[in-house]
Write a protein that holds these residues in place. Structure first.
Motif, PDB file in Angstrom:
ATOM      1  N   GLU A 169      81.586  59.627 -76.575  1.00  0.00           N
ATOM      2  CA  GLU A 169      82.879  60.302 -76.427  1.00  0.00           C
ATOM      3  C   GLU A 169      83.099  61.287 -77.569  1.00  0.00           C
ATOM      4  O   GLU A 169      83.560  62.419 -77.356  1.00  0.00           O
ATOM      5  CB  GLU A 169      84.025  59.290 -76.392  1.00  0.00           C
ATOM      6  N   ASP A 170      82.755  60.884 -78.801  1.00  0.00           N
ATOM      7  CA  ASP A 170      82.915  61.773 -79.953  1.00  0.00           C
ATOM      8  C   ASP A 170      82.012  62.997 -79.837  1.00  0.00           C
ATOM      9  O   ASP A 170      82.411  64.122 -80.171  1.00  0.00           O
ATOM     10  CB  ASP A 170      82.591  61.027 -81.251  1.00  0.00           C
ATOM     11  N   MET A 172      80.808  64.394 -77.066  1.00  0.00           N
ATOM     12  CA  MET A 172      81.275  65.296 -76.013  1.00  0.00           C
ATOM     13  C   MET A 172      82.539  66.040 -76.443  1.00  0.00           C
ATOM     14  O   MET A 172      82.717  67.220 -76.128  1.00  0.00           O
ATOM     15  CB  MET A 172      81.536  64.494 -74.741  1.00  0.00           C
ATOM     16  N   ARG A 173      83.398  65.360 -77.172  1.00  0.00           N
ATOM     17  CA  ARG A 173      84.614  66.015 -77.647  1.00  0.00           C
ATOM     18  C   ARG A 173      84.260  67.152 -78.615  1.00  0.00           C
ATOM     19  O   ARG A 173      84.840  68.242 -78.546  1.00  0.00           O
ATOM     20  CB  ARG A 173      85.517  64.991 -78.327  1.00  0.00           C
ATOM     21  N   ALA A 176      82.931  70.188 -76.665  1.00  0.00           N
ATOM     22  CA  ALA A 176      83.988  70.957 -75.998  1.00  0.00           C
ATOM     23  C   ALA A 176      84.789  71.773 -77.001  1.00  0.00           C
ATOM     24  O   ALA A 176      85.119  72.941 -76.760  1.00  0.00           O
ATOM     25  CB  ALA A 176      84.899  70.020 -75.210  1.00  0.00           C
ATOM     26  N   GLU A 177      85.121  71.156 -78.128  1.00  0.00           N
ATOM     27  CA  GLU A 177      85.917  71.867 -79.137  1.00  0.00           C
ATOM     28  C   GLU A 177      85.140  73.014 -79.764  1.00  0.00           C
ATOM     29  O   GLU A 177      85.696  74.080 -80.039  1.00  0.00           O
ATOM     30  CB  GLU A 177      86.363  70.880 -80.216  1.00  0.00           C
ATOM     31  N   THR A 182      84.454  73.421 -70.956  1.00  0.00           N
ATOM     32  CA  THR A 182      84.428  72.059 -70.433  1.00  0.00           C
ATOM     33  C   THR A 182      82.997  71.541 -70.404  1.00  0.00           C
ATOM     34  O   THR A 182      82.087  72.236 -69.944  1.00  0.00           O
ATOM     35  CB  THR A 182      85.009  72.025 -69.006  1.00  0.00           C
ATOM     36  N   ILE A 194      81.689  61.117 -68.580  1.00  0.00           N
ATOM     37  CA  ILE A 194      82.633  61.618 -69.582  1.00  0.00           C
ATOM     38  C   ILE A 194      82.915  63.081 -69.265  1.00  0.00           C
ATOM     39  O   ILE A 194      81.985  63.864 -69.040  1.00  0.00           O
ATOM     40  CB  ILE A 194      82.069  61.505 -71.012  1.00  0.00           C
ATOM     41  N   CYS A 195      84.182  63.432 -69.237  1.00  0.00           N
ATOM     42  CA  CYS A 195      84.580  64.836 -69.025  1.00  0.00           C
ATOM     43  C   CYS A 195      85.536  65.233 -70.132  1.00  0.00           C
ATOM     44  O   CYS A 195      86.583  64.607 -70.317  1.00  0.00           O
ATOM     45  CB  CYS A 195      85.251  65.004 -67.660  1.00  0.00           C
ATOM     46  N   GLU A 196      85.150  66.238 -70.890  1.00  0.00           N
ATOM     47  CA  GLU A 196      86.019  66.787 -71.929  1.00  0.00           C
ATOM     48  C   GLU A 196      86.427  68.196 -71.499  1.00  0.00           C
ATOM     49  O   GLU A 196      85.656  69.137 -71.601  1.00  0.00           O
ATOM     50  CB  GLU A 196      85.308  66.827 -73.282  1.00  0.00           C
ATOM     51  N   SER A 198      88.144  71.890 -71.284  1.00  0.00           N
ATOM     52  CA  SER A 198      88.588  72.982 -72.157  1.00  0.00           C
ATOM     53  C   SER A 198      88.602  74.247 -71.308  1.00  0.00           C
ATOM     54  O   SER A 198      87.553  74.757 -70.921  1.00  0.00           O
ATOM     55  CB  SER A 198      87.650  73.149 -73.359  1.00  0.00           C
TER      56      SER A 198
END
Length: 541
Positions: A169-170, A172-173, A176-177, A182, A194-196, A198
């Motif tokens: 999760e970290d 993928m976040r 995206a950032e 996305t 997992i979908c992040e 953007s």
């Protein structure tokens, strides 16, 4: 001067033909776009001044070609060949000065550029081409320096994530950032884990995910693929592929992926590989758990996002009924094994569901059922698996709901059943799980046993009777229980307590005096029955 350089903290945007034409050094020449206005977003990699009849042999692609027009062929065929060679090599645009040889662009040149889609720009005034190259090349070199710094920071950021043992999760976040796009992690079954988002909503990103993912195709290397132009990279280790990570274009009008996006995605794929090696929990289990928690705690941003996310995990949101099941294993039990076994059993049964550990010792299951599909046989199969793993496990089933978003109501109902089920509670004769219809007065009071109002009510109603038994060694409380259970029938109560009728009448008068109650009143007997049941529950607890 600083305005001409990209900000250090943002991603590098390629310099385009439109950007160059807007520079003061070229704007002074009053540029006019004759053809290819829709192609002005082409990136410019260099500026090339030429007075040759065959400049294409010196180009590599992406150049903005500047010319006074002096070398242009006289005949239309020669002009077409000149433009074809520029187009074939990938020139970004042709800029011609209308000062010396021409005062209007030749028709043959305009026709040839329009046919090939090559931007043709005329300059009405004299421009210092050398100054143009100096300004543009300074900008390009600044972009390259900035891109190198950005790439270095990307590597450092993902290296730091890996060194501190970040989970998927970290990772993928961060992807995206960093990219502003996305990103989605999927497994080999084309389920989005997992979908992040953007620039897109979760619904836009995950709608019809499996179908769109399969249409994208696969490959061994990071590349743009499929009809939607996804940038994808495999997540694998020593030839074993676990899934892939996809970066989605934000909108149709957004710029295409650049080298920096490729770097971000490849570093994310590497960090995900390390995360998979050091975090043994399968990604599917984590994805199910997070999706369930989002539903139970209503953390999703919208109903549409929740439906799209669950559908991308294999739980169709268009199912007509949903039922929540809570499996309480006890504090010492291992939830991971139960999760795995339940997921396998549901897969074997062909039932769509999400399974995840919601709290230590508690596993949640959300069943998605077709209109003709009964849920009781499915729950019975799950119960057999659970009881085979953990002796004394408790299965609590919530109410049916028609919409996925209302699953929180089913989970709350299941939680009410669970909290009203004391340890060792016998199962109903016809099934191996508990549901709301099983919760009677005693189990309701068990669920409320820690409420001070219930405790105060039982104490206020029965305290004088309990104190009398304690001080005098009597068992009036037991006699009251027999009397209430016999619904006020004195003969039946005396028989159950092994008392004579005279003794029974005497005890009833004593109890009425102590409690200041009329035991002939049905309402007052009901109040005492509730208080006595509450006292039994409190003492058992």
């Amino acid at each position: 001067m600083n305005d001409n350089h990209p900000a250090d903290h943002g991603p590098v945007r390629p310099l385009t033909v439109a950007d160059v034409l807007a520079l003061p050094v070229l704007a002074a020449g009053q540029p006019r776009v004759v053809t290819g206005a829709a192609q002005l977003d082409r990136p410019v990699g260099w500026v090339h001044i030429t007075e040759l009849t065959d400049p294409a042999s010196f180009l590599k692609g992406g150049e903005l070609v500047l010319t006074t027009g002096m070398p242009l062929p006289e005949d239309a065929r020669g002009v077409r060949r000149y433009v074809d060679e520029l187009s074939d090599v990938g020139a970004a645009a042709l800029v011609i000065e209308l000062v010396r040889r021409y005062h209007r662009p030749p028709d043959a040149l305009v026709d040839a550029c329009r046919l090939r889609g090559l931007p043709l720009v005329t300059l009405a005034k004299d421009v210092n081409f050398l100054e143009v190259t100096q300004v543009v090349h300074a900008l390009l070199l600044g972009n390259q320096t900035h891109a190198m710094r950005r790439t270095q920071r990307i590597h450092e950021a993902f290296t730091a994530l890996t060194l501190r043992g970040a989970g998927p999760e970290d990772v993928m976040r961060a992807a995206a950032e960093t990219s502003g796009r996305t990103v989605v992690l999927e497994n080999l079954a084309h389920q989005a884990l997992i979908c992040e988002p953007s620039g897109l909503t979760v619904e836009e990103a995950l709608a019809d995910w499996e179908q769109r993912s399969r249409a994208t195709g696969s490959g061994d290397h990071t590349a743009i693929r499929g009809p939607e132009g996804w940038l994808t990279a495999s997540v694998e280790y020593r030839g074993e592929r676990w899934g892939r990570v996809a970066m989605l274009p934000a909108r149709a009008e957004s710029p295409s992926f650049g080298p920096e996006d490729v770097t971000v995605l490849e570093r994310a794929a590497m960090a995900l590989t390390v995360a998979r090696l050091i975090h043994p929990t399968p990604w599917e289990r984590t994805a199910h758990r997070n999706a369930l928690l989002d539903l139970v705690e209503q953390r999703h941003r919208s109903a549409q996002d929740a439906r799209a996310r669950c559908a991308a995990l294999g739980l169709p949101a268009d199912r007509s009924r949903f039922v929540a099941v809570l499996v309480d294993l006890g504090a010492a039990a291992e939830g991971a094994e139960t999760e795995s076994r339940l997921m396998r059993e549901l897969s074997t049964a062909g039932a769509a569901a999400l399974v995840g550990e919601l709290a230590p010792g508690r596993v949640g299951v959300l069943l998605g059922l077709r209109a003709t599909q009964p849920w009781r046989p499915v729950v019975e199969r799950l119960s057999a698996v659970v009881l085979g793993l953990v002796q004394g496990a408790v299965m609590s089933v919530g109410c049916e709901v028609a919409d996925l978003i209302d699953a929180v109501r089913s989970f709350r109902a299941a939680a009410r059943v669970a909290e009203a089920t004391p340890p060792g509670q016998p199962l109903p004769a016809d099934r191996s799980f508990h549901e709301l219809s099983d919760v009677g007065l005693r189990r309701l009071l068990y669920a409320l046993r820690e409420d001070p109002r219930v405790q105060e009510y039982a104490e206020r109603q029965l305290r004088r009777l309990v104190d009398h038994d304690t001080q005098h060694g009597t068992d009036l409380l037991a006699t009251l229980r027999h009397y209430l259970e016999a619904a006020g029938n004195k003969t039946t109560a005396a028989r159950r307590g092994g008392l004579s009728r005279e003794t029974m009448y005497q005890r009833l008068r004593t109890m009425e005096r102590l409690l200041a109650r009329d035991l002939e009143s049905g309402d007052q007997r009901t109040e005492l029955h509730v208080a006595l049941t509450a006292l039994d529950v409190l003492r058992a607890g």
